[in-house]
Design a protein around this motif. Structure first.
Motif, PDB file in Angstrom:
ATOM      1  N   HIS A  29      32.622  33.543  39.474  1.00  0.00           N
ATOM      2  CA  HIS A  29      33.278  34.407  40.454  1.00  0.00           C
ATOM      3  C   HIS A  29      34.112  35.482  39.752  1.00  0.00           C
ATOM      4  O   HIS A  29      34.034  36.662  40.103  1.00  0.00           O
ATOM      5  CB  HIS A  29      34.165  33.562  41.380  1.00  0.00           C
ATOM      6  CG  HIS A  29      34.993  34.366  42.333  1.00  0.00           C
ATOM      7  ND1 HIS A  29      34.485  34.916  43.483  1.00  0.00           N
ATOM      8  CD2 HIS A  29      36.300  34.748  42.283  1.00  0.00           C
ATOM      9  CE1 HIS A  29      35.434  35.587  44.112  1.00  0.00           C
ATOM     10  NE2 HIS A  29      36.535  35.500  43.412  1.00  0.00           N
ATOM     11  N   CYS A  37      29.586  42.689  41.330  1.00  0.00           N
ATOM     12  CA  CYS A  37      28.333  42.199  41.913  1.00  0.00           C
ATOM     13  C   CYS A  37      28.565  40.783  42.405  1.00  0.00           C
ATOM     14  O   CYS A  37      29.692  40.286  42.377  1.00  0.00           O
ATOM     15  CB  CYS A  37      27.203  42.237  40.881  1.00  0.00           C
ATOM     16  SG  CYS A  37      27.363  41.001  39.572  1.00  0.00           S
ATOM     17  N   SER A  38      27.523  40.125  42.860  1.00  0.00           N
ATOM     18  CA  SER A  38      27.664  38.766  43.368  1.00  0.00           C
ATOM     19  C   SER A  38      27.337  37.746  42.280  1.00  0.00           C
ATOM     20  O   SER A  38      26.716  38.068  41.260  1.00  0.00           O
ATOM     21  CB  SER A  38      26.729  38.553  44.550  1.00  0.00           C
ATOM     22  OG  SER A  38      25.396  38.528  44.104  1.00  0.00           O
ATOM     23  N   LYS A  39      27.754  36.530  42.527  1.00  0.00           N
ATOM     24  CA  LYS A  39      27.445  35.455  41.585  1.00  0.00           C
ATOM     25  C   LYS A  39      25.938  35.276  41.431  1.00  0.00           C
ATOM     26  O   LYS A  39      25.437  35.006  40.333  1.00  0.00           O
ATOM     27  CB  LYS A  39      28.064  34.136  42.077  1.00  0.00           C
ATOM     28  CG  LYS A  39      29.548  34.068  41.933  1.00  0.00           C
ATOM     29  CD  LYS A  39      30.060  32.658  42.197  1.00  0.00           C
ATOM     30  CE  LYS A  39      30.037  32.341  43.680  1.00  0.00           C
ATOM     31  NZ  LYS A  39      30.523  30.976  43.966  1.00  0.00           N
TER      32      LYS A  39
END
Lengths: 184, 184
Positions: A29, A37-39
């Motif tokens: 995270h 960006c996302s995990k």
DNA sequence: GTCTATAGAAGGATAGAC
DNA sequence: GTCTATCCTTCTATAGAC
């Protein structure tokens, strides 16, 4: 040449965060937020958190192996000078990675690079000028690890040339000639 | 005198595990298993995981502060010798704690001991013989951190006297007289 | 290639019986 | 003083839409 720019961003932010808070102290995270960006994107580019660490450290390990190869061809004082200069250069260029690897935690719990311990021991021997005196061995270990820690913690104290200072310090402490075992 | 024997067991196992896997790398579950009790028992004796760490490191910090006091009364070469001998003695006696504290991770994220940074800086200055040469400053930092790392990693290589070796190494590298700033 | 959503495990800490 | 059981959070990793 901005292909893979996300992958590069991830590596850069991971290096920064890992070296600041440690591997276990940094979550996916945290990295995702830093990159923006996302995990899931992290895990698209790298199979796992461990794989990300390996990708990060791998170039530094390759260079260390290359240095080890170069040293194998040298003897005497040439070997020691090349070892000191090469190692100081390496840790200065891979500062975040050194911070990471030097966290003893990581070294023991993560997929290891084979043969790296033997390389480290040969480096110690080169620093010690292959002396038979155990004090020279300890001196070599003190200098080697001390260089790592100083580079990690150095916050740029007054614009001094850290490379020159470190090599000077190493030369000052390490034996210039192989010595016999020292008594008492 | 086995009162509080559980508390002592917890401290001993925590020291062992923390120094092996790091603070973040060791869970309360790990410690409980090693001690042979439940997590709840750990948290009966210590308010939190952080509190356990503080209790563990606190005696070493107190001794470091005491060393700092002793050094304040000394000058010149006496100060440097006392700094080296005292510090080597301290890290040898508190080896697991040093491992812990030296994990840079812990240092930045955990309830700090006030003034410990200033103590560390004074110790560096004493190691450097209060020299004005920045190279002597770097040398002092290399020796100081190198001693810590060597003590942490030392696996007892052939029964050598580590205390004597470390003090000898320190004396060999550090300046015996304050030097003016070195040119070029 | 990137996202949201969520599964599944492990973490620290608390409640309450004994 | 020690336990079991549980709560709540955080973590890594996966599923599946876009």
């Amino acid at each position: 040449m901005t292909r893979n720019h996300t992958r590069e961003d991830i590596l850069a932010e991971a290096a920064r965060l890992f070296s600041r808070a440690g591997f276990k102290g940094t979550s996916l995270h945290d990295i995702a937020v830093a990159v923006g960006c996302s995990k899931a994107t992290l895990l698209y580019h790298f199979a796992s958190k461990d794989a990300l660490l390996v990708a990060l450290v791998e170039p530094a390990v390759q260079e260390l192996l290359a240095l080890d190869d170069r040293l194998a061809a040298l003897v005497g004082e040439d070997a020691r000078t090349a070892a000191v200069d090469g190692f100081v250069d390496l840790v200065l260029r891979y500062r975040p990675q050194v911070t990471l690897v030097y966290d003893s935690l990581q070294l023991t719990e993560i997929p290891r690079f084979p043969g790296i311990d033997a390389v480290a021991e040969r480096l110690v021997r080169a620093f010690a000028g292959h002396s038979a005196d155990p004090v020279d061995d300890i001196a070599a270990r003190v200098v080697l690890s001390g260089i790592c820690t100083v580079v990690i913690e150095h916050a740029d104290s007054g614009g001094i040339d850290l490379r020159k200072a470190l090599t000077t310090v190493a030369e000052r402490l390490l034996p210039s000639q192989p010595r016999p075992r020292q008594e008492s």
